[in-house]
Design a protein around this motif. Structure first.
Motif: not given
Length: 395
Positions: A330-338, A347-361
């Protein structure tokens, strides 16, 4: 007059030992005269001067941290090998013979990455864990035990404040390996203490050559031991620079390997690399929001170690039905901050993404689990994550 007499006796003993070991090349040595025979270890005073100074200072009774009642007395004479483990090591240096005793002080670890527990006859410091628990106890290996080093095989330093073994090598037997072997084979009780005492009858320090004769143990310990924490930090900083340089090449390979991967390549000053497949109308979360994240974790070679996605777990042959029943996929929840409890690169990648974005890092090891590693992730491992911000956590 008393001090003059002690100095004279030390000089006479040293001269006698040197006469007995004329075949030794220039250097600093420790002669262990035991009731099982004699061993001679070369001491690495040029590479780990503080650890050697500690040992020599104790052996000669000149250690600056010794209590007044112990000064001028050879500390190790009469002490037993209190812990003996066949196919491992023999341990001594405890005046109580219990494994709990010391010379009354502790000092900081000192490592040289060229010195390893890589053979029989390695002389090393015993400790109770962490950097600052060395004292008078030492051990001599019977077999290679490189897991005891303060660093990994690639030379990177361990996190010795964790639950890992980190011991300072400071010498190596050049004579008497057969004596070490005979001691390691004595009968012991369930706590690995010999049933009959194995005694260090005399521990003599032998100096060959001008440099060894000039080695002032008390002065070296007094002046250099306080500098060891800073020396370790310098080693860590040097090691981090080496790892960062290696990671640059790994990041470049990641970009090259994923030239056809959908998305925009973004390289960050930290060393994290992101291939971002942005959703056109994605919502930018606020720092007060919590986001839901799906991800799959891979090693550099593409092998799998974690996923919240059933399809990915099955794709990499790591699906577990019981884990799915327990909600692992299941997807897990995280605060969108440091404050998000994620490794820094993720964390750095997450903070450079919007809802619906996908990324390989690409996450270099120093932005991942570092020298400690965690769970299935070994120390100093670069990592690859597939990440998707699937929504906002409404709970």
């Amino acid at each position: 007059m008393k001090l003059l007499f002690i100095a004279l006796m030390v000089s006479l003993t040293s001269s006698s030992c040197q006469d007995k070991h004329q075949d030794l090349e220039d250097g600093l040595y420790a002669e262990f005269v035991t009731n099982k025979g004699t061993m001679v270890a070369k001491l690495f005073y040029e590479k780990v001067p503080v650890v050697v100074a500690n040992f020599v200072g104790l052996a000669e009774g000149t250690h600056p941290k010794l209590a007044d009642s112990l000064k001028g007395k050879p500390f190790y004479d009469g002490i037993i090998f209190h812990r003996v483990m066949d196919k491992f090591m023999i341990q001594g240096g405890d005046p109580t013979g219990t494994g709990m005793g010391s010379a009354g002080y502790k000092f900081f670890s000192e490592f040289d990455t060229s010195l390893s527990h890589d053979k029989a006859g390695i002389l090393s410091m015993a400790n109770s864990g962490g950097y600052n628990t060395n004292g008078s106890q030492f051990f001599i290996t019977e077999v290679p035990k490189q897991n005891l080093d303060g660093f990994y095989a690639d030379g990177s330093l361990k996190n010795c404040n964790g639950r890992v073994s980190c011991h300072s090598v400071f010498g190596e037997l050049v004579k008497g390996l057969e004596v070490q072997d005979s001691i390691s084979n004595v009968a012991v009780n369930p706590k690995n203490k010999p049933l009959e005492d194995v005694v260090i009858q005399k521990l003599n320090i032998i100096r060959k050559g001008d440099a060894a004769k000039a080695f002032d143990a008390a002065k070296v310990f007094t002046e250099q031991e306080p500098l060891l924490p800073q020396k370790l930090e310098e080693l860590k900083a040097k090691e981090l620079e080496r790892i960062k340089e290696q990671s640059k090449e790994a990041a470049a390979n990641f970009i090259k390997k994923h030239a056809d991967f959908p998305g925009e390549v973004k390289e960050f000053p930290t060393g994290m690399v992101m291939i971002l497949d942005a959703k056109a109308d994605g919502i930018k979360p606020k720092p007060s929001d919590r986001v839901l994240i799906d991800c799959t974790g891979l090693f550099e070679d593409g092998s799998f170690f974690f996923s919240t996605i059933v399809e990915d777990a099955k794709k990499y042959n790591n699906y577990n039905e019981d884990a799915e029943k327990q909600g692992a996929y299941n997807a897990f929840a995280m605060p969108y901050n440091e404050s998000a409890t994620l490794v820094p690169g993720f964390r750095e990648a997450m903070l450079n993404m919007d809802i619906g974005d996908k990324a390989r890092i690409f996450v270099p090891s120093y932005l991942g689990y570092g020298a400690a590693g965690r769970g299935p992730v070994p120390p100093n491992a670069n990592l690859i994550f597939d990440i998707e911000l699937v929504g906002l956590d409404k709970k």
